[in-house]
Scaffold this active site. Structure first.
Site, PDB file in Angstrom:
ATOM      1  N   HIS A 205     -28.110 -60.864  12.788  1.00 30.67           N
ATOM      2  CA  HIS A 205     -26.795 -60.570  12.228  1.00 30.67           C
ATOM      3  C   HIS A 205     -26.777 -60.626  10.705  1.00 30.67           C
ATOM      4  CE1 HIS A 205     -25.919 -62.344  16.229  1.00 30.67           C
ATOM      5  NE2 HIS A 205     -26.596 -63.379  15.774  1.00 30.67           N
TER       6      HIS A 205
ATOM      7  N   ARG B  81     -28.046 -78.670  -0.120  1.00 30.00           N
ATOM      8  CA  ARG B  81     -26.612 -78.417  -0.198  1.00 30.00           C
ATOM      9  C   ARG B  81     -25.914 -79.696  -0.635  1.00 30.00           C
ATOM     10  NH1 ARG B  81     -26.647 -77.386   6.087  1.00 30.00           N
ATOM     11  NH2 ARG B  81     -26.386 -79.483   6.927  1.00 30.00           N
TER      12      ARG B  81
ATOM     13  N   THR C 154     -38.940  -7.332  -5.677  1.00 31.44           N
ATOM     14  CA  THR C 154     -39.913  -7.867  -4.722  1.00 31.44           C
ATOM     15  C   THR C 154     -41.304  -7.269  -4.898  1.00 31.44           C
ATOM     16  OG1 THR C 154     -39.049  -6.253  -3.135  1.00 31.44           O
ATOM     17  CG2 THR C 154     -38.227  -8.516  -2.976  1.00 31.44           C
TER      18      THR C 154
END
Length: 436
Positions: free
Chosen positions: A339, A416, A83
């Site tokens: 959702h 679709r 140190t």
């Protein structure tokens, strides 16, 4: 001249972490350990120095990415281990009145306790605490309440090992004393390292005043392994949540909630159990329901979840995000997405309703592309929006559509296959019920 300079010691290998990553880069409540220390250091001084060695470049780059003004030094761990050698590396052009030396693995330390080390007339002030189990700590040896020395565990004799006053690892030095005394420190110990703690005994022999300042052991807890890291993170989490609740945030079962230390809250906010808030997220006047995760995002005047996931760079205003909705880099303003949807790399404007199962197909295998949805758009369930695509205001998209082209205001979009009903085909395929 700065009144106080700060030296942060962060050169250790951190071998007990059992990781290739530097100890001080391990995260605590979302931020690297060293970032917590640096933030608190800059509350005290604008002269902050950090000493590194192990993983030098990695730690240096991480630190400089957030703290541009910090001074970085490299310890010579071969010739000057320990140190004292670390502190010595940061003495260049040090001209403040006092120098505070702290360890880089003490992220729980409080600013007021660091300031208390420097707010006295002693030549050296050292932090100390009374430990129930002092094993492993350096002991602070006193004589009639005066500090004599600090002795490390491995160098302590039997009587010294009984001492419960332990070194907390932070010191405030008179700067001139520090610069003059570090070269005098020897490595005559079991580890053959140069201990900064030996400066205490040397200073006393020269007639300097040394005082110990009692501090909270928890605040000066050193992180040496991943078990200690988990304990420290729990302590910091409790502090973060206590502060937020005292400032008006409602939390249900707060022990189950995780909040990043960079997150900010404003106004009336409520968090339900098992909520996770990461990064510099900003939550204002919002209700975050159970199991939701918010990462680096902004939520204002909205309700989120349960079980919703806001990934980075999402901005949500006056919006309802329901269960199992995932957002990423999305901007929603006065929108309903109730959702089971994925909305990534998109901008959705006010009055728009996102049907269940809607997906923005933002990745073509090479690049990410953006979807822009205008105002008052109604998107039916199970719609795929193949980016890049722009959906104009007042568009109605029929359920099950795959949208690949831009729309015009007021359009009905339907893509679709035509439905065909074949009478009696069930019985032709399966046979009549009495034949089963």
């Amino acid at each position: 001249m700065n009144e106080i300079s700060i030296i942060i010691l962060a050169a250790g290998n951190g071998t007990r972490m059992k990781s290739n990553k530097s100890k001080v880069l391990h995260t605590l409540c979302g931020e690297p350990m060293i970032s917590h220390i640096l933030k608190k250091s800059y509350e005290i001084s604008n002269d902050v120095r950090i000493v590194l060695s192990y993983q030098f470049e990695e730690v240096k780059n991480s630190v400089l990415s957030e703290f541009k003004d910090v001074k970085i030094y490299k310890q010579d761990t071969i010739n000057r281990p320990g140190t004292a050698g670390a502190a010595e590396a940061a003495l260049e052009n040090l001209n403040s009145k006092k120098t505070l030396v702290i360890c880089g693995d003490m992220p729980l330390v409080e600013v007021n306790e660091l300031k208390s080390l420097c707010d006295n007339t002693a030549d050296i002030s050292l932090s100390a605490f009374r430990a129930k189990n002092p094993f492993g700590y350096g002991r602070v040896v006193l004589n009639q309440q005066n500090v004599i020395k600090i002795v490390e565990q491995k160098d302590a004799n039997d009587d010294e090992k009984k001492i419960d006053l332990c070194n907390a690892g932070a010191y405030c030095f008179d700067t001139n004393l520090l610069k003059n005394i570090i070269p005098l420190i020897k490595n005559e110990n079991a580890s053959r390292e140069f201990y900064l703690t030996d400066a205490i005994e040397l200073a006393l022999k020269q007639g300097f005043m040394v005082k110990s300042v009692l501090v909270d052991e928890t605040n000066f807890m050193g992180i040496n392994d991943k078990f200690a890291l988990s304990i420290a993170e729990e302590i910091m989490q409790n502090r973060i949540k206590e502060n937020l609740m005292k400032n008006g945030v409602i939390m249900s079962l707060p022990d189950t909630i995780f909040i990043d230390s960079r997150a900010e809250f404003e106004g009336e906010c409520k968090l339900e159990p098992n909520v996770v808030i990461l990064g510099n997220s900003f939550i204002k006047n919002s209700h975050i329901k159970s199991g939701s995760v918010i990462e680096f995002s902004e939520v204002c005047d909205s309700d989120i979840g349960p079980m919703a996931h806001l990934r980075p760079n999402s901005k949500i205003y006056k919006t309802h995000i329901g269960n199992f909705v995932e957002l990423k880099n999305a901007s929603l303003n006065e929108v309903k997405a109730g959702h089971l949807s994925y909305l990534g790399d998109c901008e959705i404007n006010s009055g728009t309703n996102i049907g269940c199962g809607t997906i923005t197909c933002n990745y073509d295998g090479k690049k990410k592309h953006k979807t822009i949805i205008g105002k008052n758009v109604f998107i039916g369930s199970d719609t795929q929006l193949v980016a890049p695509v722009n959906v104009a205001d007042d568009t109605l998209i029929a359920a099950g559509s795959t949208v690949t082209k831009d729309t015009n205001k007021g359009d009905l979009v339907i893509t679709r296959g035509k439905q065909i009903n074949k009478a009696g085909y069930f019985y032709k395929f399966f046979g009549k019920n009495d034949e089963k």
